[in-house]
Design a protein around this motif. Structure first.
Motif, PDB file in Angstrom:
ATOM      1  N   LEU A  84     -55.677 -36.902 -64.828  1.00  0.00           N
ATOM      2  CA  LEU A  84     -55.275 -35.862 -63.885  1.00  0.00           C
ATOM      3  C   LEU A  84     -56.410 -35.392 -62.976  1.00  0.00           C
ATOM      4  O   LEU A  84     -56.249 -35.351 -61.754  1.00  0.00           O
ATOM      5  CB  LEU A  84     -54.668 -34.669 -64.635  1.00  0.00           C
ATOM      6  CG  LEU A  84     -53.306 -34.879 -65.296  1.00  0.00           C
ATOM      7  CD1 LEU A  84     -52.886 -33.618 -66.045  1.00  0.00           C
ATOM      8  CD2 LEU A  84     -52.251 -35.241 -64.264  1.00  0.00           C
ATOM      9  N   PRO A  85     -57.570 -35.006 -63.525  1.00  0.00           N
ATOM     10  CA  PRO A  85     -58.592 -34.437 -62.634  1.00  0.00           C
ATOM     11  C   PRO A  85     -59.460 -35.465 -61.907  1.00  0.00           C
ATOM     12  O   PRO A  85     -60.351 -35.068 -61.158  1.00  0.00           O
ATOM     13  CB  PRO A  85     -59.450 -33.605 -63.607  1.00  0.00           C
ATOM     14  CG  PRO A  85     -59.348 -34.311 -64.899  1.00  0.00           C
ATOM     15  CD  PRO A  85     -57.969 -34.903 -64.941  1.00  0.00           C
ATOM     16  N   VAL A  86     -59.221 -36.768 -62.112  1.00  0.00           N
ATOM     17  CA  VAL A  86     -60.144 -37.748 -61.529  1.00  0.00           C
ATOM     18  C   VAL A  86     -59.492 -38.799 -60.645  1.00  0.00           C
ATOM     19  O   VAL A  86     -60.159 -39.370 -59.765  1.00  0.00           O
ATOM     20  CB  VAL A  86     -60.949 -38.471 -62.651  1.00  0.00           C
ATOM     21  CG1 VAL A  86     -61.749 -37.463 -63.465  1.00  0.00           C
ATOM     22  CG2 VAL A  86     -60.041 -39.282 -63.557  1.00  0.00           C
ATOM     23  N   PHE A  87     -58.207 -39.077 -60.837  1.00  0.00           N
ATOM     24  CA  PHE A  87     -57.652 -40.252 -60.167  1.00  0.00           C
ATOM     25  C   PHE A  87     -57.622 -40.116 -58.654  1.00  0.00           C
ATOM     26  O   PHE A  87     -57.867 -41.088 -57.928  1.00  0.00           O
ATOM     27  CB  PHE A  87     -56.246 -40.555 -60.682  1.00  0.00           C
ATOM     28  CG  PHE A  87     -55.712 -41.867 -60.176  1.00  0.00           C
ATOM     29  CD1 PHE A  87     -56.239 -43.062 -60.629  1.00  0.00           C
ATOM     30  CD2 PHE A  87     -54.710 -41.916 -59.222  1.00  0.00           C
ATOM     31  CE1 PHE A  87     -55.776 -44.274 -60.159  1.00  0.00           C
ATOM     32  CE2 PHE A  87     -54.239 -43.123 -58.739  1.00  0.00           C
ATOM     33  CZ  PHE A  87     -54.773 -44.304 -59.209  1.00  0.00           C
ATOM     34  N   ALA A  88     -57.322 -38.929 -58.147  1.00  0.00           N
ATOM     35  CA  ALA A  88     -57.247 -38.745 -56.690  1.00  0.00           C
ATOM     36  C   ALA A  88     -58.583 -39.036 -56.013  1.00  0.00           C
ATOM     37  O   ALA A  88     -58.618 -39.358 -54.818  1.00  0.00           O
ATOM     38  CB  ALA A  88     -56.791 -37.321 -56.363  1.00  0.00           C
ATOM     39  N   LEU A  89     -59.684 -38.927 -56.758  1.00  0.00           N
ATOM     40  CA  LEU A  89     -61.012 -39.186 -56.189  1.00  0.00           C
ATOM     41  C   LEU A  89     -61.467 -40.610 -56.454  1.00  0.00           C
ATOM     42  O   LEU A  89     -61.802 -41.349 -55.536  1.00  0.00           O
ATOM     43  CB  LEU A  89     -62.033 -38.199 -56.777  1.00  0.00           C
ATOM     44  CG  LEU A  89     -61.784 -36.716 -56.491  1.00  0.00           C
ATOM     45  CD1 LEU A  89     -62.827 -35.872 -57.204  1.00  0.00           C
ATOM     46  CD2 LEU A  89     -61.816 -36.459 -54.999  1.00  0.00           C
ATOM     47  N   TYR A  90     -61.491 -41.003 -57.712  1.00  0.00           N
ATOM     48  CA  TYR A  90     -62.077 -42.289 -58.078  1.00  0.00           C
ATOM     49  C   TYR A  90     -61.118 -43.455 -57.833  1.00  0.00           C
ATOM     50  O   TYR A  90     -61.551 -44.611 -57.780  1.00  0.00           O
ATOM     51  CB  TYR A  90     -62.502 -42.271 -59.543  1.00  0.00           C
ATOM     52  CG  TYR A  90     -63.678 -41.359 -59.796  1.00  0.00           C
ATOM     53  CD1 TYR A  90     -64.980 -41.853 -59.750  1.00  0.00           C
ATOM     54  CD2 TYR A  90     -63.491 -40.010 -60.058  1.00  0.00           C
ATOM     55  CE1 TYR A  90     -66.072 -41.024 -59.978  1.00  0.00           C
ATOM     56  CE2 TYR A  90     -64.569 -39.169 -60.282  1.00  0.00           C
ATOM     57  CZ  TYR A  90     -65.857 -39.683 -60.246  1.00  0.00           C
ATOM     58  OH  TYR A  90     -66.932 -38.853 -60.462  1.00  0.00           O
ATOM     59  N   GLY A  91     -59.829 -43.172 -57.696  1.00  0.00           N
ATOM     60  CA  GLY A  91     -58.875 -44.243 -57.437  1.00  0.00           C
ATOM     61  C   GLY A  91     -58.886 -44.726 -56.006  1.00  0.00           C
ATOM     62  O   GLY A  91     -58.232 -45.716 -55.666  1.00  0.00           O
ATOM     63  N   ALA A  92     -59.646 -44.050 -55.123  1.00  0.00           N
ATOM     64  CA  ALA A  92     -59.678 -44.425 -53.709  1.00  0.00           C
ATOM     65  C   ALA A  92     -60.258 -45.823 -53.500  1.00  0.00           C
ATOM     66  O   ALA A  92     -60.038 -46.446 -52.451  1.00  0.00           O
ATOM     67  CB  ALA A  92     -60.491 -43.398 -52.917  1.00  0.00           C
ATOM     68  N   GLU A  93     -61.000 -46.335 -54.481  1.00  0.00           N
ATOM     69  CA  GLU A  93     -61.597 -47.658 -54.351  1.00  0.00           C
ATOM     70  C   GLU A  93     -60.594 -48.776 -54.652  1.00  0.00           C
ATOM     71  O   GLU A  93     -60.884 -49.951 -54.412  1.00  0.00           O
ATOM     72  CB  GLU A  93     -62.784 -47.779 -55.315  1.00  0.00           C
ATOM     73  CG  GLU A  93     -63.840 -46.709 -55.115  1.00  0.00           C
ATOM     74  CD  GLU A  93     -64.866 -46.704 -56.241  1.00  0.00           C
ATOM     75  OE1 GLU A  93     -64.718 -47.532 -57.172  1.00  0.00           O
ATOM     76  OE2 GLU A  93     -65.799 -45.882 -56.188  1.00  0.00           O
ATOM     77  N   LEU A  94     -59.433 -48.431 -55.178  1.00  0.00           N
ATOM     78  CA  LEU A  94     -58.457 -49.434 -55.593  1.00  0.00           C
ATOM     79  C   LEU A  94     -57.645 -49.933 -54.400  1.00  0.00           C
ATOM     80  O   LEU A  94     -57.325 -49.169 -53.478  1.00  0.00           O
ATOM     81  CB  LEU A  94     -57.506 -48.850 -56.636  1.00  0.00           C
ATOM     82  CG  LEU A  94     -58.141 -48.417 -57.961  1.00  0.00           C
ATOM     83  CD1 LEU A  94     -57.129 -47.627 -58.788  1.00  0.00           C
ATOM     84  CD2 LEU A  94     -58.637 -49.640 -58.743  1.00  0.00           C
ATOM     85  N   ALA A  95     -57.277 -51.214 -54.423  1.00  0.00           N
ATOM     86  CA  ALA A  95     -56.411 -51.773 -53.390  1.00  0.00           C
ATOM     87  C   ALA A  95     -55.043 -51.106 -53.444  1.00  0.00           C
ATOM     88  O   ALA A  95     -54.507 -50.864 -54.528  1.00  0.00           O
ATOM     89  CB  ALA A  95     -56.267 -53.278 -53.598  1.00  0.00           C
ATOM     90  N   GLY A  96     -54.497 -50.799 -52.274  1.00  0.00           N
ATOM     91  CA  GLY A  96     -53.173 -50.193 -52.194  1.00  0.00           C
ATOM     92  C   GLY A  96     -53.163 -48.690 -52.381  1.00  0.00           C
ATOM     93  O   GLY A  96     -52.084 -48.077 -52.473  1.00  0.00           O
ATOM     94  N   PHE A  97     -54.330 -48.081 -52.448  1.00  0.00           N
ATOM     95  CA  PHE A  97     -54.425 -46.638 -52.701  1.00  0.00           C
ATOM     96  C   PHE A  97     -53.774 -45.847 -51.564  1.00  0.00           C
ATOM     97  O   PHE A  97     -53.990 -46.114 -50.393  1.00  0.00           O
ATOM     98  CB  PHE A  97     -55.894 -46.242 -52.822  1.00  0.00           C
ATOM     99  CG  PHE A  97     -56.117 -44.794 -53.151  1.00  0.00           C
ATOM    100  CD1 PHE A  97     -56.074 -44.356 -54.464  1.00  0.00           C
ATOM    101  CD2 PHE A  97     -56.370 -43.872 -52.150  1.00  0.00           C
ATOM    102  CE1 PHE A  97     -56.289 -43.033 -54.780  1.00  0.00           C
ATOM    103  CE2 PHE A  97     -56.589 -42.542 -52.445  1.00  0.00           C
ATOM    104  CZ  PHE A  97     -56.547 -42.125 -53.768  1.00  0.00           C
ATOM    105  N   SER A  98     -52.932 -44.876 -51.939  1.00  0.00           N
ATOM    106  CA  SER A  98     -52.293 -43.981 -50.972  1.00  0.00           C
ATOM    107  C   SER A  98     -51.864 -42.719 -51.720  1.00  0.00           C
ATOM    108  O   SER A  98     -51.790 -42.723 -52.950  1.00  0.00           O
ATOM    109  CB  SER A  98     -51.068 -44.646 -50.329  1.00  0.00           C
ATOM    110  OG  SER A  98     -50.020 -44.765 -51.279  1.00  0.00           O
ATOM    111  N   PRO A  99     -51.581 -41.639 -51.014  1.00  0.00           N
ATOM    112  CA  PRO A  99     -51.137 -40.419 -51.709  1.00  0.00           C
ATOM    113  C   PRO A  99     -49.910 -40.644 -52.589  1.00  0.00           C
ATOM    114  O   PRO A  99     -49.826 -40.103 -53.690  1.00  0.00           O
ATOM    115  CB  PRO A  99     -50.834 -39.452 -50.557  1.00  0.00           C
ATOM    116  CG  PRO A  99     -51.756 -39.874 -49.466  1.00  0.00           C
ATOM    117  CD  PRO A  99     -51.822 -41.373 -49.573  1.00  0.00           C
ATOM    118  N   LEU A 100     -48.963 -41.464 -52.111  1.00  0.00           N
ATOM    119  CA  LEU A 100     -47.776 -41.718 -52.915  1.00  0.00           C
ATOM    120  C   LEU A 100     -48.136 -42.424 -54.211  1.00  0.00           C
ATOM    121  O   LEU A 100     -47.637 -42.071 -55.291  1.00  0.00           O
ATOM    122  CB  LEU A 100     -46.782 -42.567 -52.113  1.00  0.00           C
ATOM    123  CG  LEU A 100     -45.517 -42.992 -52.878  1.00  0.00           C
ATOM    124  CD1 LEU A 100     -44.735 -41.777 -53.374  1.00  0.00           C
ATOM    125  CD2 LEU A 100     -44.637 -43.875 -52.000  1.00  0.00           C
TER     126      LEU A 100
END
Length: 454
Positions: free
Chosen positions: A30-46
């Protein structure tokens, strides 16, 4: 008889550790994915929302079926299998280079839906009069795991990134499997299932029970709001100048403060018989917090809003299952809690979808405003909730052989002073009672059973 024996203490500790380690692994994203997941392919708010909430979908679908399965093949195999799935999902997510694989990993994590098996095991190895204590210990571990996840998640992400969080989660699952395999006591005895597991014949009645449906709707919205909020919250904190490595320093005092401020609410509600009033106040705090966050941009208004939110959240997280247990008809608490748990996890899934969709197409203010409206809807629904008087639950062994005998005995027991509800389950050879402890005489009830030849 008033204290837990060594077997019950061992079971309570082991099961609480298994339950909390699993929930800790689910919450840490919960407290980390919105930040650290930005490096992943296909990353978007949805996809932020889908990845965060995906576990809730499989949890909601499999919660009741895996509870039933544990009654067929045993608690331990179901728990070990569920934890293995949880570990597999964690490894898939840890190795993922796209948001799609992370979401798949979260789906696999959620497939390890062993809450029903854990609670049933707790019932199997505890005496009836001590069972509420053991259940309370396991329940408290959920709140502690959430608080720990808010602190550990950012710390682990600082050390090992998003994959580090998932590798730690996989390690937790393996440790939990060792606890199940070697620390849990062996047991072949089975507790009455109607008060522990969902029964197929009871589910229809529970889905028509207005008061229980209000509580199921409530916990769905509570976890919808929590999950949707965390789709945007980490990024928002970073926007206000709080770097990701400092987020744990923000969450820790916030959660501690909310616990301290929530406790007086709980005490006053119980001692002054004002449970419904404080229940509604807690929902109002959720809505007010989201409204403040939507209308007043800035770090300090957001901090104040989150403090209000977590005061209300902690109060409701503790109150809702207690109310479900209190309102559920005698002999049907397992079914009521099964539907409640499924609603809770489905709410987490919906929150991820709603949060991601609103953030992708609108703004964080629109997301918070929508959550404020959802809180107001819940407040309106909850205002009609009727709370029954407090009752004690008992189960007595029977030897009735047919429905006619059961109906006669039920009528006789219902006529006793202090008896609120009677349910006889022929398949279990048990009678479940909800009684007023101040008026009810157990010996008198046992005499009625004996006189009836049951």
């Amino acid at each position: 008889m008033h204290q837990l024996n060594s077997l019950e203490k061992r079971a309570a500790l082991a099961l609480a550790l298994v339950f909390s380690s699993r929930m800790l692994g689910l919450f840490m994203l919960l407290p980390v994915f919105a930040l650290y997941g930005a490096e992943l392919a296909g990353f978007s708010p949805l996809w932020i929302g889908l990845a965060i909430g995906a576990y809730g979908l499989t949890q909601a679908i499999l919660q009741i079926p895996l509870g039933w399965l544990s009654d067929r093949i045993g608690r331990r195999p179901v728990m070990l299998g569920g934890l293995a799935l949880f570990a597999l999902g964690s490894v898939v997510a840890a190795l993922a280079d796209s948001v799609y694989l992370v979401t798949l990993g979260r789906i696999l994590q959620g497939a390890g839906a062993i809450a029903g098996a854990i609670l049933a095991f707790a019932a199997d190895v505890t005496r009836e009069e001590q069972r509420p204590k053991v259940m309370a210990i396991i329940g408290a571990s959920i709140g502690l795991s959430f608080a720990a996840a808010m602190v550990l998640g950012p710390l682990l992400a600082k050390w090992g990134g998003l994959s580090g969080v998932f590798w730690f989660t996989a390690l937790l699952a393996c440790c939990a499997m060792l606890l199940v395999a070697f620390l849990l006591p062996n047991s072949v005895n089975k507790a009455p299932m109607a008060e522990t597991l969902a029964l197929p014949e009871s589910l229809g009645a529970m889905l028509k029970h207005r008061q229980l449906l209000q509580l199921d709707f409530g916990v769905l919205l509570l976890h919808l709001m929590l999950t949707a909020m965390f789709v945007v919250l980490p990024s928002l904190l970073q926007h206000y100048g709080l770097v990701s490595t400092q987020h744990w320093q923000f969450y820790l005092p916030l959660l501690l403060g909310s616990f301290v401020l929530m406790i007086p609410m709980m005490l006053i509600a119980m001692r002054k018989a004002q449970e419904k009033g404080f229940f509604l106040l807690a929902i109002a705090l959720l809505s007010a917090a989201m409204l403040l966050a939507a209308l007043q941009p800035g770090f300090w208004p957001l901090t104040g809003a989150l403090l209000l939110f977590f005061i209300g959240f902690n109060f409701l997280e503790a109150s809702l299952p207690a109310l479900v247990s209190r309102i559920a008809p005698a002999g049907q608490r397992g079914s009521a809690m099964g539907i409640y748990s499924s609603s809770q996890f489905f709410g987490a899934f919906l929150g991820g979808v709603l949060g991601g969709t609103l953030l992708q197409h609108f703004s964080y203010q629109a997301l918070f405003a929508a959550l404020a409206v959802i809180g107001l809807i819940w407040l309106a629904v909850a205002s009609t909730l009727l709370l029954p008087p407090r009752a004690q639950r008992l189960s007595l062994r029977l030897s009735v052989s047919n429905t006619e005998q059961a109906n006669t005995l039920a009528a006789q027991l219902t006529a006793l002073q202090g008896v609120q509800e009677v349910t006889i389950v022929l398949a279990e050879k048990r009678c479940y009672l909800k009684v007023s402890s101040a008026q009810f005489d157990t010996a008198q009830a046992q005499a009625v059973i004996t006189a009836a030849g049951a």
